[in-house]
Design a protein around this motif. Structure first.
Motif, PDB file in Angstrom:
ATOM      1  N   PHE A   8       7.665   4.436   6.325  1.00  0.00           N
ATOM      2  CA  PHE A   8       7.368   3.023   6.103  1.00  0.00           C
ATOM      3  C   PHE A   8       7.135   2.305   7.429  1.00  0.00           C
ATOM      4  O   PHE A   8       7.640   2.706   8.480  1.00  0.00           O
ATOM      5  N   ASN A   9       6.325   1.224   7.347  1.00  0.00           N
ATOM      6  CA  ASN A   9       6.066   0.430   8.542  1.00  0.00           C
ATOM      7  C   ASN A   9       7.030  -0.756   8.610  1.00  0.00           C
ATOM      8  O   ASN A   9       7.885  -0.949   7.737  1.00  0.00           O
ATOM      9  N   THR A  10       6.891  -1.552   9.649  1.00  0.00           N
ATOM     10  CA  THR A  10       7.800  -2.676   9.863  1.00  0.00           C
ATOM     11  C   THR A  10       7.698  -3.695   8.736  1.00  0.00           C
ATOM     12  O   THR A  10       8.712  -4.238   8.283  1.00  0.00           O
ATOM     13  N   ALA A  11       6.471  -3.947   8.256  1.00  0.00           N
ATOM     14  CA  ALA A  11       6.281  -4.929   7.189  1.00  0.00           C
ATOM     15  C   ALA A  11       6.970  -4.476   5.907  1.00  0.00           C
ATOM     16  O   ALA A  11       7.582  -5.288   5.194  1.00  0.00           O
ATOM     17  N   ALA A  12       6.912  -3.195   5.589  1.00  0.00           N
ATOM     18  CA  ALA A  12       7.571  -2.685   4.384  1.00  0.00           C
ATOM     19  C   ALA A  12       9.085  -2.793   4.521  1.00  0.00           C
ATOM     20  O   ALA A  12       9.785  -3.150   3.562  1.00  0.00           O
ATOM     21  N   ALA A  13       9.615  -2.484   5.705  1.00  0.00           N
ATOM     22  CA  ALA A  13      11.060  -2.597   5.916  1.00  0.00           C
ATOM     23  C   ALA A  13      11.514  -4.033   5.719  1.00  0.00           C
ATOM     24  O   ALA A  13      12.564  -4.295   5.104  1.00  0.00           O
ATOM     25  N   ARG A  14      10.720  -4.961   6.209  1.00  0.00           N
ATOM     26  CA  ARG A  14      11.077  -6.380   6.094  1.00  0.00           C
ATOM     27  C   ARG A  14      11.123  -6.806   4.620  1.00  0.00           C
ATOM     28  O   ARG A  14      12.081  -7.450   4.177  1.00  0.00           O
TER      29      ARG A  14
ATOM     30  N   PHE B  43       3.298  -0.940   4.086  1.00  0.00           N
ATOM     31  CA  PHE B  43       2.592   0.349   4.061  1.00  0.00           C
ATOM     32  C   PHE B  43       3.642   1.441   3.944  1.00  0.00           C
ATOM     33  O   PHE B  43       4.538   1.554   4.781  1.00  0.00           O
ATOM     34  N   ILE B  44       3.556   2.217   2.865  1.00  0.00           N
ATOM     35  CA  ILE B  44       4.536   3.262   2.572  1.00  0.00           C
ATOM     36  C   ILE B  44       3.806   4.566   2.270  1.00  0.00           C
ATOM     37  O   ILE B  44       2.775   4.563   1.575  1.00  0.00           O
ATOM     38  N   ILE B  45       4.325   5.660   2.760  1.00  0.00           N
ATOM     39  CA  ILE B  45       3.844   6.998   2.409  1.00  0.00           C
ATOM     40  C   ILE B  45       5.026   7.793   1.876  1.00  0.00           C
ATOM     41  O   ILE B  45       6.043   7.948   2.574  1.00  0.00           O
TER      42      ILE B  45
ATOM     43  N   ALA C 109       0.872  -1.187   0.000  1.00  0.00           N
ATOM     44  CA  ALA C 109       0.000   0.000   0.000  1.00  0.00           C
ATOM     45  C   ALA C 109       0.900   1.226   0.000  1.00  0.00           C
ATOM     46  O   ALA C 109       1.522   1.555   1.021  1.00  0.00           O
ATOM     47  N   HIS C 110       1.000   1.866  -1.148  1.00  0.00           N
ATOM     48  CA  HIS C 110       1.926   2.986  -1.304  1.00  0.00           C
ATOM     49  C   HIS C 110       1.127   4.242  -1.619  1.00  0.00           C
ATOM     50  O   HIS C 110       0.424   4.305  -2.623  1.00  0.00           O
ATOM     51  N   PHE C 111       1.252   5.241  -0.769  1.00  0.00           N
ATOM     52  CA  PHE C 111       0.524   6.503  -0.909  1.00  0.00           C
ATOM     53  C   PHE C 111       1.518   7.607  -1.244  1.00  0.00           C
ATOM     54  O   PHE C 111       2.587   7.699  -0.637  1.00  0.00           O
TER      55      PHE C 111
END
Length: 539
Positions: A154-160, A142-144, A112-114
């Protein structure tokens, strides 16, 4: 006498050619301009198959040239692959949060990229915190991306998924936010953000519909030449295929991102008049809206700077050390490439000019056209210095329309904020400048650029540093022939002259004949690329 395929009459003709600035009519044969002059002179080229176009008291001009664009990124935002939360489409904080919530409650497990978060224009937003992003999307990446493009949250899931951790080193020209223990805070600045944004990368075949959407929008704005500045060479096959398929309705000049290898795999002699790589893009500093431009003065201490997450008397800093900037500039310049350097802060401008002046002293090259991009707080003395070494500047005057009031009241005060993008000083110094929109940061709107450059008005009507206004003619040149010169294609486009490509735009009125602020509202009736109509009504 050669017969024309198209003859335009019945309106104003602005050529952007100082030898003959106006005319009554234009003839086109094939993809080139055949003749310009009085109606009688041009009608001498009328043949039995000539298409006669009545301008209906409108205005024929060279197609607009966008010297600093990002057509791939803008197209991806338009396509929905990145969800658009820019202030121009989501003007309030409630709009932004509603779009985020609606996307994150869906069953879609894709990234999910905003794109477009901006606390300065979307009042009520702050800096996205990692804890909030993890709460909103515990498992989904999740990225903004900030509206400037210079910060990625970015959230933890995106970093992973991106393979980013506290052990990841900061790349040259970028950094990851870290707490006192060295752990990631969920923000990446400058080149560090590219790794997160790559999670929504497209394959070349997936980019074709993206480019089709983007170039249709460019044609609707009257743009017939655009740069892709910060270009990813992996996108080149998509552009080449789009060119073969007739999807490209504007010429493209590319500036590859400077990479750690300090070389380009693309030969200097590449492409053709439609698609060609001509330079390298580097970033001296960042964005005023993120707080990382290199200035000799601090930001103000205001609610706006608090919303940006800036501390008391905050000052930004360059992305490179002088030694790093020298190494990057020297490597690519020695290989023959034109350089385009993003820089906003006056301290950053001095660094770039110091490095380039030294470089040109050791590796002189006539007509190098080294470019300074944006130039927000560049001073009159610095413009004069740039002129002395033969550099050129591309100015983001549309900042004044959208952020003009914020620049003065929230960030830098009346002296420095009002003089943002000081186009008048640049022209008085003898520089050939361009105006740009940097899409998707602001929409592609060259007519608004001309209006803002000639009025210096923000969206509220406030006039900022009227001594920095351009004349209408100067602003038109900065949107046509002078950016074409910056892109090394002024021998082909940018003005109406016999032998040049018939890249044309038809406006509803001559910009000289309306109040300057109303120039932004003129209609683009039609756009032509090489004599082929690519936008507008049948004339």
């Amino acid at each position: 006498m050669t017969s024309a395929d198209i003859i335009f009459t019945g309106g104003a003709v602005l050529t952007a050619d100082r030898k003959r600035p106006t005319a009554e009519a234009v003839a086109v044969a094939g993809d080139r301009i055949l003749a310009i002059g009085t109606t009688a002179e041009v009608l001498a080229h009328q043949g039995p198959k000539s298409r006669m176009i009545d301008l209906r008291r409108g205005c024929l001009m060279p197609g607009f040239v966008e010297a600093h664009g990002h057509p791939v990124l803008d197209g991806i935002v338009r396509s929905g692959a990145m969800i658009d939360i820019r202030p121009v489409t989501a003007p309030t904080a409630a709009d932004v949060l509603d779009r985020i919530k609606r996307e994150l409650v869906s069953d879609d497990d894709r990234v999910a990229h905003f794109f477009g978060w901006d606390p300065l224009l979307q009042e009520g937003l702050g800096t996205p915190e990692k804890a909030w992003m993890d709460e909103m999307a515990p498992d989904r990446p999740f990225i903004i991306t900030h509206n400037s493009g210079h910060a990625v949250y970015f959230n933890t899931a995106a970093a992973r998924v991106a393979g980013v951790s506290s052990a990841t080193e900061d790349p040259t020209g970028g950094s990851f936010g870290r707490d006192g223990d060295g752990e990631l805070t969920g923000v990446a600045y400058e080149s560090a953000g590219w790794r997160l944004r790559a999670l929504t990368a497209h394959r070349p075949d997936e980019l074709i519909p993206v480019l089709a959407t983007e170039f249709a929008a460019l044609s609707a704005a009257g743009v017939t030449t655009i740069s892709d500045i910060g270009f990813d060479p992996a996108h080149r096959p998509a552009f080449d295929q789009a060119a073969r398929n007739g999807v490209l309705t504007a010429r493209v000049r590319m500036y590859e991102k400077a990479g750690p290898a300090l070389r380009s795999e693309v030969p200097l002699d590449n492409g053709d008049d439609l698609v060609k790589q001509i330079g390298i893009k580097i970033w001296c500093d960042g964005s005023p809206w993120v707080g990382n431009i290199a200035t000799s003065f601090p930001y103000l201490n205001t609610p706006q700077t608090t919303a940006m997450g800036l501390g008391c008397d905050h000052r930004g800093h360059p992305n490179y050390t002088p030694e790093q900037l020298r190494e990057i500039s020297e490597a690519y310049f020695a290989a023959g490439w034109q350089l385009a350097c993003h820089v906003h802060g006056d301290e950053g401008v001095d660094m770039v000019l110091d490095v380039w002046e030294e470089l040109l002293g050791r590796q002189p090259r006539p007509d190098h056209r080294l470019r300074l991009e944006h130039c927000g707080t560049m001073t009159a003395e610095q413009y004069a210095r740039a002129a002395r070494i033969g550099a050129t500047c591309s100015l983001f005057v549309d900042h004044l329309h959208y952020w003009g009031d914020v620049l003065v009241d929230g960030l830098f005060g009346p002296e420095r904020g009002a003089r943002w993008a000081a186009a008048g000083s640049a022209v008085r110094a003898g520089l050939r400048i361009s105006l740009h929109n940097d899409p998707p940061v602001t929409p592609e709107e060259p007519l608004r650029n001309i209006a803002v450059a000639t009025t210096r008005q923000s969206s509220s009507g406030r006039v900022l540093a009227p001594e920095e206004r351009l004349t209408v003619d100067q602003a038109i040149r900065a949107q046509t022939i002078d950016p074409a010169w910056q892109l090394f294609c002024d021998d082909q486009v940018g003005s109406l002259e016999p032998g040049k490509y018939a890249d044309l735009v038809v406006l509803s009125a001559d910009p000289h004949r309306v109040p300057p602020r109303e120039i932004a509202g003129l209609e683009v009736r039609a756009t032509f690329l090489g004599g082929r109509q690519v936008h507008g009504e049948v004339l």
